[in-house]
Design an enzyme around this catalytic site. Structure first.
Site, PDB file in Angstrom:
ATOM      1  N   ASP A 103      58.761 -34.937 -18.549  1.00 20.56           N
ATOM      2  CA  ASP A 103      58.665 -35.958 -17.501  1.00 20.56           C
ATOM      3  C   ASP A 103      59.160 -37.357 -17.873  1.00 20.56           C
ATOM      4  O   ASP A 103      59.333 -38.205 -17.000  1.00 20.56           O
ATOM      5  CB  ASP A 103      57.221 -36.037 -16.980  1.00 20.56           C
ATOM      6  CG  ASP A 103      56.186 -36.330 -18.073  1.00 20.56           C
ATOM      7  OD1 ASP A 103      56.499 -37.065 -19.029  1.00 20.56           O
ATOM      8  OD2 ASP A 103      55.050 -35.816 -17.965  1.00 20.56           O
ATOM      9  N   HIS A 118      60.963 -29.372 -25.364  1.00 16.98           N
ATOM     10  CA  HIS A 118      61.337 -28.589 -24.178  1.00 16.98           C
ATOM     11  C   HIS A 118      62.338 -29.307 -23.285  1.00 16.98           C
ATOM     12  O   HIS A 118      62.470 -29.006 -22.103  1.00 16.98           O
ATOM     13  CB  HIS A 118      60.080 -28.204 -23.373  1.00 16.98           C
ATOM     14  CG  HIS A 118      59.211 -27.192 -24.085  1.00 16.98           C
ATOM     15  ND1 HIS A 118      57.886 -26.982 -23.789  1.00 16.98           N
ATOM     16  CD2 HIS A 118      59.491 -26.341 -25.100  1.00 16.98           C
ATOM     17  CE1 HIS A 118      57.390 -26.043 -24.586  1.00 16.98           C
ATOM     18  NE2 HIS A 118      58.346 -25.645 -25.396  1.00 16.98           N
TER      19      HIS A 118
HETATM   20  N1  NAD Z   1      54.520 -33.307 -17.368  1.00 14.59           N
HETATM   21  C1  NAD Z   1      55.378 -32.353 -17.732  1.00 14.59           C
HETATM   22  O1  NAD Z   1      56.481 -32.632 -18.165  1.00 14.59           O
HETATM   23  C2  NAD Z   1      54.940 -30.914 -17.612  1.00 14.59           C
HETATM   24  C3  NAD Z   1      53.981 -30.558 -16.665  1.00 14.59           C
HETATM   25  C4  NAD Z   1      53.582 -29.233 -16.609  1.00 14.59           C
HETATM   26  C5  NAD Z   1      54.118 -28.286 -17.475  1.00 14.59           C
HETATM   27  N2  NAD Z   1      55.062 -28.644 -18.375  1.00 14.59           N
HETATM   28  C6  NAD Z   1      55.581 -27.587 -19.312  1.00 14.59           C
HETATM   29  O2  NAD Z   1      54.796 -26.405 -19.186  1.00 14.59           O
HETATM   30  C7  NAD Z   1      54.302 -25.914 -20.439  1.00 14.59           C
HETATM   31  C8  NAD Z   1      52.770 -25.906 -20.408  1.00 14.59           C
HETATM   32  O3  NAD Z   1      52.141 -26.083 -21.663  1.00 14.59           O
HETATM   33  P1  NAD Z   1      51.178 -27.328 -21.963  1.00 14.59           P
HETATM   34  O4  NAD Z   1      50.299 -26.928 -23.092  1.00 14.59           O
HETATM   35  O5  NAD Z   1      51.974 -28.555 -22.059  1.00 14.59           O
HETATM   36  O6  NAD Z   1      50.313 -27.494 -20.643  1.00 14.59           O
HETATM   37  P2  NAD Z   1      49.212 -26.536 -20.009  1.00 14.59           P
HETATM   38  O7  NAD Z   1      49.319 -26.750 -18.530  1.00 14.59           O
HETATM   39  O8  NAD Z   1      49.259 -25.177 -20.533  1.00 14.59           O
HETATM   40  O9  NAD Z   1      47.857 -27.203 -20.541  1.00 14.59           O
HETATM   41  C9  NAD Z   1      47.441 -28.465 -20.112  1.00 14.59           C
HETATM   42  C10 NAD Z   1      46.253 -28.860 -20.975  1.00 14.59           C
HETATM   43  O10 NAD Z   1      45.896 -30.184 -20.639  1.00 14.59           O
HETATM   44  C11 NAD Z   1      44.485 -30.281 -20.617  1.00 14.59           C
HETATM   45  N3  NAD Z   1      44.156 -31.431 -19.790  1.00 14.59           N
HETATM   46  C12 NAD Z   1      43.973 -31.507 -18.439  1.00 14.59           C
HETATM   47  N4  NAD Z   1      43.688 -32.767 -18.073  1.00 14.59           N
HETATM   48  C13 NAD Z   1      43.689 -33.517 -19.212  1.00 14.59           C
HETATM   49  C14 NAD Z   1      43.464 -34.892 -19.476  1.00 14.59           C
HETATM   50  N5  NAD Z   1      43.176 -35.769 -18.499  1.00 14.59           N
HETATM   51  N6  NAD Z   1      43.541 -35.319 -20.758  1.00 14.59           N
HETATM   52  C15 NAD Z   1      43.826 -34.445 -21.759  1.00 14.59           C
HETATM   53  N7  NAD Z   1      44.047 -33.128 -21.559  1.00 14.59           N
HETATM   54  C16 NAD Z   1      43.986 -32.676 -20.305  1.00 14.59           C
HETATM   55  C17 NAD Z   1      44.015 -28.941 -20.087  1.00 14.59           C
HETATM   56  O11 NAD Z   1      42.686 -28.685 -20.466  1.00 14.59           O
HETATM   57  C18 NAD Z   1      45.001 -27.984 -20.772  1.00 14.59           C
HETATM   58  O12 NAD Z   1      44.539 -27.577 -22.025  1.00 14.59           O
HETATM   59  C19 NAD Z   1      54.872 -26.819 -21.486  1.00 14.59           C
HETATM   60  O13 NAD Z   1      55.864 -26.095 -22.110  1.00 14.59           O
HETATM   61  C20 NAD Z   1      55.474 -28.006 -20.744  1.00 14.59           C
HETATM   62  O14 NAD Z   1      56.796 -28.244 -21.219  1.00 14.59           O
HETATM   63  C21 NAD Z   1      55.482 -29.934 -18.463  1.00 14.59           C
END
Ligand code: NAD
Ligand code: ZN
Length: 247
Positions: A103, A118
């Site tokens: 992002d 990624h």
């Molecule tokens: N913002 C982005 O760029 C984005 C968004 C979604 C997914 N992705 C991609 O999808 C894949 C998902 O894996 P991941 O492990 O990054 O995400 P995930 O969705 O698997 O896990 C998200 C984690 O964040 C935790 N979480 C939720 N709210 C939180 C907060 N306020 N503070 C701290 N932690 C919090 C959850 O408990 C969970 O463990 C990644 O490869 C990523 O590249 C990227």
């Protein structure tokens, strides 16, 4: 001693620090999750959109999906967790920020050098000549975009399911993890490999692991300290302790 005090003690002693972030660090910025409602987008599973096969089958549909995500992200702002993680570049002797997020919110908070394992949604890459460029416009001037050098269609500069991670970036991240005194793991479920393997590399090399997440991740058992709560609240409190102020 409470968990925040323990975490700040570990970080006070650390010279080489790695922060490793996932989607959770952007949750408080209102970043829509990857899968959205029920894992579907326009009736299609996201896995059909974020894969090389999905792109080959219907590149325009995949681009419409990414265009929507880019336009949503353009309205999101970094939160207090991004701010702290950016400031830490000036706090530790050596600091590496590694993110699974595409992002761009770490940079927007002022982080100068981020390892994007990624890729980035703000990068596009030519499907013919491989030329990569930064494309910050949202909405895009044309969907799908075309290569300014050779005219072929471009693709999003993100790593899709089933694709290799950018080798140089993963190498740099692995090196930093292997030499870290401490790793702060923020907002990742730690189930997506090889990225999650960075936590294992750091832990087996003897780094102190601090997890910041409201829920235990798949690698929480490797953590020396578990800070359970939202990153946007806990990281500023940890940072205040490090700076010597009451949390
Ligand atoms: N913002 C982005 O760029 C984005 C968004 C979604 C997914 N992705 C991609 O999808 C894949 C998902 O894996 P991941 O492990 O990054 O995400 P995930 O969705 O698997 O896990 C998200 C984690 O964040 C935790 N979480 C939720 N709210 C939180 C907060 N306020 N503070 C701290 N932690 C919090 C959850 O408990 C969970 O463990 C990644 O490869 C990523 O590249 C990227
Ligand atoms: Zn080209």
């Amino acid at each position: 001693m409470n968990e925040l005090d323990r975490a700040s003690e570990l970080l006070r002693r650390a010279r080489r620090v790695v922060a490793f972030t996932g989607a959770g660090v952007s949750a408080e910025s209102g970043v829509p999750t990857f899968r959205g409602a029920g894992g579907l987008w326009e009736g299609r599973p996201v896995e059909e959109l974020a894969t090389p096969q999905g792109f080959a089958a219907d590149p325009v549909r995949v681009w419409r999906f990414y265009e929507q995500r880019r336009c949503n992200l353009a309205r999101c702002r970094p939160n207090a967790a991004h701010d702290v993680l950016a400031r830490w570049q000036d706090r530790f002797a050596a600091y590496t920020l590694v993110t699974q997020n595409v992002d761009g919110l770490h940079e927007e908070a002022g982080a100068r050098h981020v390892l994007h394992v990624h890729g980035s949604i703000w990068t596009v890459r030519c499907t013919r000549c491989g030329r990569e460029r930064h494309e910050p416009a949202a909405p895009l001037p044309e969907v799908p975009p075309h290569c300014p050098a050779c005219g072929a269609m471009e693709r999003p500069g993100v790593v899709w399911f089933g694709e290799m991670l950018p080798e140089a970036v993963l190498d740099a991240a692995s090196q930093a993890a292997a030499h870290a005194d401490a790793m702060v793991v923020v907002g990742t479920s730690a189930v997506v490999y090889p990225a999650a393997g960075l936590v294992q590399i750091a832990a087996s090399a003897g780094a102190a692991v601090i997890e910041v997440n409201p829920e235990a991740s798949a690698l929480a058992h490797l953590a020396d300290v578990e800070l359970r709560g939202p990153a946007g609240e806990l990281l500023p409190r940890l940072d205040a302790l490090l700076a010597g102020a009451p949390a």
